[in-house]
Design a protein around this motif. Structure first.
Motif: not given
Lengths: 268, 268
Positions: B88, B82, B113, B97-98, B93
């Motif tokens: 993002v 991230l 994600t 996590s991505v 956000r």
């Protein structure tokens, strides 16, 4: 379509990367992956297009990838790649370039060049043994340097290097004369009258309107004209040689012969 | 063996990379590559095993590779990834996590994600619509956070986050409460008596001797027990749910549903 053109890729696949710029024309993935697939080897070769200024950080990143076990290098990164390995063979140092790097069990990286040996193997497979021949390599860049080293290792009687860049030519001539005393000569213009084998190691012939890299008319009737350009298969140079009824040797075998060298080097 | 398990790799192939540590267990290359091969898409997904300390330099290197068009990210790199994108999505956000980054036409990198939406799509495909349900997500790590966001986006009536790490739990609770006011609760121990859907988003169940992540006996008779662990297909938790005649939902659909999301995100 062949039965297994590409290996099946899973989480445990060993990854090999080919770096070049441009990249679309590269042939090694199309040649190597089917061999891996047919053998059932859990490994794959992937092309990566990297600009000259980005080679060092890209290689730094790839070295950190646990399952990247090797890197192949093509134009124009072969000289840069030599500086990025922890260990380089003597022939690669003489040639001034590498085209393959591998991760050793201790995590360090070793490099070698197979351009020259691939060329010589292809030449021999084509019926032309270089031992004892008077030879001329036109083009003292990465490929020409590697081919010159391999021809000298294969026992040619003499080798004349030709390049229009006098500085580059002199650097290579001095390096090779130290390693192979009495057999290396250099000139900015080709002298072909008493040559048995001449190699085009310049890019001239890649584009249809390129001039010929040297005058075919100057060669003796028994001379062999060898090319390293793979596409077109018959370059203007090879066509001119055929028209003069000289023996020609195409560019393709040099790469084809290297595939076995790569597999051996990577332990695949 | 299927007809085309892996795309044919040539010099012009678009390269996608999956980063994880460990990597041998990842399923995405085995799921995505056959789809690309069947469609005749000139692209390939390659796994790369990268230790946590090496993610930043490896991603920096990959971003410089002209024909690397996207990066998938799995455990434990989703939070780090991230921080490495230029852009993002809001849901990523929120999730913190991505798991996918792509190169935009201007050379910048966007991230999103798909863990959460993959989970919800899989749940719906399995016959369990989350809208209006009282839900509990056990485990407030990367996967749990993404699933919580997707469940809230899908209109659950309420969501209770459970984690034994009170600090991590509180950070996520506050972030989600701001975005979804009045619907988010948190607890260090699960309260399951009035829950319609409970999700195991902890790693408990990966190893055969793991304890259950929560007591199945506390759930009401109509509750659905969902798992994100893919191997074994029937975890001890799902077995316990089956023995109590509760509806179970396995981990596999979450990844299978994401494959379409990845293809869409990458424009493949």
């Amino acid at each position: 379509m062949t039965a297994a053109p590409t290996p099946v890729i899973g989480g445990a696949t060993r990854v090999y990367v080919l770096l070049g710029d441009p990249i679309a024309q590269v042939r090694a993935p199309g040649l190597l992956n089917p061999v891996l697939a047919r053998r059932g080897t859990d490994a794959v070769l992937v092309p990566m297009h990297v600009a000259p200024g980005d080679v060092a950080p890209v290689v730094d990143g790839l070295r950190r990838v646990v399952n990247v076990h090797g890197i192949l290098v093509t134009v124009p990164h072969k000289a840069t790649a030599l500086t990025l390995a922890d260990r380089v063979t003597a022939r690669a140092r003489l040639a001034g370039s590498v085209n393959a790097l591998r991760r050793e069990p201790d995590g360090s990286w070793s490099a070698d060049t197979f351009d020259g040996v691939g060329f010589v193997r292809g030449l021999v497979a084509g019926g032309h043994r270089p031992h004892g021949l008077r030879t001329c390599v036109v083009g003292a860049g990465g490929a020409g340097s590697a081919i010159a080293v391999a021809l000298l290792d294969a026992g040619v009687a003499g080798l004349c290097l030709v390049d229009t860049d006098a500085g580059r030519l002199d650097t290579l001539r001095r390096r090779l004369s130290d390693a192979y005393p009495g057999r290396v000569d250099a000139a900015t213009r080709p002298r072909l009258a008493d040559v048995d084998l001449v190699v085009n190691a310049t890019p001239l012939g890649l584009r249809p309107d390129d001039p010929l890299p040297f005058p075919v008319a100057d060669l003796p009737a028994h001379a062999v004209v060898a090319e390293i350009i793979m596409s077109p298969a018959e370059t203007p140079l090879l066509r001119a040689a055929r028209q003069r009824q000289l023996a020609g040797h195409p560019g393709e075998p040099m790469l084809a012969q290297q595939i076995d060298s790569y597999l051996e080097f990577f332990g695949l």
